[in-house]
Each structure stands twice: as C-alpha cells, then as structure tokens.
Motif scaffolding. Structure first.
Motif, PDB file in Angstrom:
ATOM      1  N   GLY A 178     -22.665  37.245 -40.143  1.00  0.00           N
ATOM      2  CA  GLY A 178     -22.326  36.845 -41.492  1.00  0.00           C
ATOM      3  C   GLY A 178     -21.208  35.823 -41.565  1.00  0.00           C
ATOM      4  O   GLY A 178     -20.105  36.063 -41.093  1.00  0.00           O
ATOM      5  N   GLY A 179     -21.514  34.661 -42.128  1.00  0.00           N
ATOM      6  CA  GLY A 179     -20.488  33.666 -42.384  1.00  0.00           C
ATOM      7  C   GLY A 179     -19.903  33.001 -41.160  1.00  0.00           C
ATOM      8  O   GLY A 179     -18.788  32.461 -41.221  1.00  0.00           O
ATOM      9  N   ILE A 180     -20.633  33.013 -40.045  1.00  0.00           N
ATOM     10  CA  ILE A 180     -20.111  32.396 -38.828  1.00  0.00           C
ATOM     11  C   ILE A 180     -20.263  30.875 -38.913  1.00  0.00           C
ATOM     12  O   ILE A 180     -21.343  30.348 -39.170  1.00  0.00           O
ATOM     13  N   THR A 181     -19.157  30.178 -38.689  1.00  0.00           N
ATOM     14  CA  THR A 181     -19.078  28.717 -38.672  1.00  0.00           C
ATOM     15  C   THR A 181     -18.106  28.334 -37.555  1.00  0.00           C
ATOM     16  O   THR A 181     -17.466  29.216 -36.953  1.00  0.00           O
ATOM     17  N   PRO A 182     -17.952  27.051 -37.255  1.00  0.00           N
ATOM     18  CA  PRO A 182     -16.931  26.666 -36.265  1.00  0.00           C
ATOM     19  C   PRO A 182     -15.516  27.073 -36.679  1.00  0.00           C
ATOM     20  O   PRO A 182     -14.631  27.148 -35.820  1.00  0.00           O
ATOM     21  N   GLU A 183     -15.311  27.348 -37.961  1.00  0.00           N
ATOM     22  CA  GLU A 183     -13.986  27.781 -38.417  1.00  0.00           C
ATOM     23  C   GLU A 183     -13.783  29.280 -38.219  1.00  0.00           C
ATOM     24  O   GLU A 183     -12.681  29.728 -37.864  1.00  0.00           O
ATOM     25  N   THR A 184     -14.816  30.088 -38.456  1.00  0.00           N
ATOM     26  CA  THR A 184     -14.661  31.546 -38.353  1.00  0.00           C
ATOM     27  C   THR A 184     -14.997  32.074 -36.958  1.00  0.00           C
ATOM     28  O   THR A 184     -14.497  33.137 -36.566  1.00  0.00           O
ATOM     29  N   ALA A 185     -15.817  31.359 -36.211  1.00  0.00           N
ATOM     30  CA  ALA A 185     -16.216  31.838 -34.878  1.00  0.00           C
ATOM     31  C   ALA A 185     -15.028  32.132 -33.967  1.00  0.00           C
ATOM     32  O   ALA A 185     -14.981  33.199 -33.330  1.00  0.00           O
ATOM     33  N   PRO A 186     -14.035  31.238 -33.855  1.00  0.00           N
ATOM     34  CA  PRO A 186     -12.925  31.551 -32.953  1.00  0.00           C
ATOM     35  C   PRO A 186     -12.103  32.753 -33.387  1.00  0.00           C
ATOM     36  O   PRO A 186     -11.505  33.433 -32.547  1.00  0.00           O
ATOM     37  N   LEU A 187     -12.080  33.049 -34.677  1.00  0.00           N
ATOM     38  CA  LEU A 187     -11.364  34.233 -35.152  1.00  0.00           C
ATOM     39  C   LEU A 187     -12.012  35.496 -34.596  1.00  0.00           C
ATOM     40  O   LEU A 187     -11.331  36.433 -34.158  1.00  0.00           O
ATOM     41  N   MET A 188     -13.347  35.530 -34.601  1.00  0.00           N
ATOM     42  CA  MET A 188     -14.055  36.711 -34.127  1.00  0.00           C
ATOM     43  C   MET A 188     -14.089  36.774 -32.607  1.00  0.00           C
ATOM     44  O   MET A 188     -14.035  37.855 -32.027  1.00  0.00           O
ATOM     45  N   ARG A 189     -14.170  35.620 -31.972  1.00  0.00           N
ATOM     46  CA  ARG A 189     -14.123  35.599 -30.509  1.00  0.00           C
ATOM     47  C   ARG A 189     -12.775  36.116 -30.028  1.00  0.00           C
ATOM     48  O   ARG A 189     -12.703  36.923 -29.093  1.00  0.00           O
ATOM     49  N   ALA A 190     -11.703  35.690 -30.683  1.00  0.00           N
ATOM     50  CA  ALA A 190     -10.359  36.146 -30.307  1.00  0.00           C
ATOM     51  C   ALA A 190     -10.191  37.637 -30.554  1.00  0.00           C
ATOM     52  O   ALA A 190      -9.465  38.324 -29.832  1.00  0.00           O
TER      53      ALA A 190
END
Length: 229
Positions: A178-190
C-alpha cells in the motif's frame, strides 16, 4: 522458493491492463520484478471485487518468478485448496478475516503453499505473537485494503519496526502493501521490510507496447533503498 532478506519488488497486477494480464506480467518481469502480487478481493471483506481461482490459474503459466496471492476474502478456508491448485506460491490470509487464523495458516501450508498473514492498519502487531512459527510471510497493510492508489499510512512504520524485532532470526518475510513509492519505500526498508508491493508506482507511464517505464519505475524504487544496505 528460497528465503533471503534481499529487497524484492512485487508489482500488483491490480494496476495492470486487465485485458492483457499475461503480456503485462511477462513485461514487468522482464523489466526487473522479483515477485508478482495478485490481489484477490471479494466485495465482502473489502469493498471491491477482483479475481477468482480461474484467473489465477490462467496467469500462472506467464509467471516465472513467485506468484504471491493476497486473499482479501472472508471466509478464507473454503477457497484455500482452489487457489493452491491454481498455482499460488505464497497464499496470504488476513488475520481479521475469520476467528480461527491458526487453522487457516495450517491449511495453507497443508495445501503446499507458503503461509502469509496480513494485518490491516488498525490491527496491533502483538496479534501475531503466537503465530510466528506458523507463517512464512507477514504482510503489513500500509493502506486500508480494497483499492489501489491510496496514500501511505505513516503510523505503520513503527509497527514494522516492532515486527522486525519480534521475528528475530526466523525466516519470515516482511511484506509491505500500500502506497509504496520511491519516497516511502526506503522508510519501510529501513524499518525491516524485504518485500515491497507496488501497483501504480510500477505500472504508471508504461504498457506492453512500451514497457521501459516499468523498468524505470522498479529501478527508482530499488535505488531509493540502496543507500540503506
């Protein structure tokens, strides 16, 4: 299907051309997709209606990677065998979809699939504490399930961080949907995720006739996480 914590990007075919699924899947895999995510919705557990086992079976032959089938349906148990027979590699059920999730996870593994457990944004992470030895994947919903293209819910970052600590060294994938973009992806990866489901962020701007944007979109998501490795 071996386990590792390398980043995997799983395009959701909910954002693909419904009239051209086979070619869309082949195109997005050729452009770098790691898994293919199939959103099954019943118009009851979630307010949308998508695919059944015959469609899943029909697209199986086009998938060379991993077919990741997300069951947003209730009840779940009567349909497990049908989706397993259709070729699902991972079969994910929602904790909220029924009263006996332990039994559901047993049935998924008994049908020969990897067992996934999905959690809605309002479900506390402690709910999985006694299920960790039953699952191969936990899917944290970062939007409310039912529709593509929704905005990312930032409160789920802390949930994923807690989940990663709970999992420890168990071989359990953490998937974000849900809502994964180049902006949110690193937040979840971290936070500890290793599988990122992306629909519109992958398929936007491309087509079977012009698949290069799919690759560019996948690379943008992957590159946004590279600095964290």
């Amino acid at each position: 299907m071996s386990f590792d914590r390398n980043l995997k990007i799983a395009p959701s075919i909910l954002s693909a051309d419904f009239a051209n699924f086979g070619a869309e899947i082949e195109a997005v895999e050729a452009q770098g997709a790691d898994w293919i995510h199939v959103d099954v919705m019943d118009g009851h557990f979630v307010p949308n209606l998508t695919f059944g086992p015959p469609l899943v079976k029909a697209i199986r032959k086009h998938i060379k990677t991993v077919m990741d089938v997300h069951l947003m349906i209730a009840p779940v148990d009567p349909y497990i065998d049908a989706f397993a027979d259709a070729g699902a590699d991972v079969l994910t059920a929602h904790l909220e979809a029924g009263p006996h999730i332990h039994r559901t996870l047993q049935a998924i593994r008994g049908a020969g699939c990897k067992a996934g457990l999905a959690l809605n944004p309002g479900t506390p992470i402690d709910a999985v504490d006694h299920l960790l030895d039953m699952v191969d994947l936990i899917c944290v919903m970062t939007v409310n399930p039912g529709f593509g293209g929704q905005k990312f819910i930032h409160s789920q970052i802390a949930k994923v961080e807690k989940l990663r600590a709970m999992i420890g060294d168990r071989p359990i994938h953490i998937e974000i949907d849900g809502g994964i973009t180049p902006e949110t992806a690193p937040l979840m990866r971290a936070a500890g995720a290793d599988v990122l489901v992306a629909g519109s962020a992958v398929f936007k701007g491309g087509s079977v006739a012009d698949p290069a944007p799919y690759g560019a979109n996948i690379r943008a998501i992957r590159t946004s996480c590279d600095t964290l490795v």
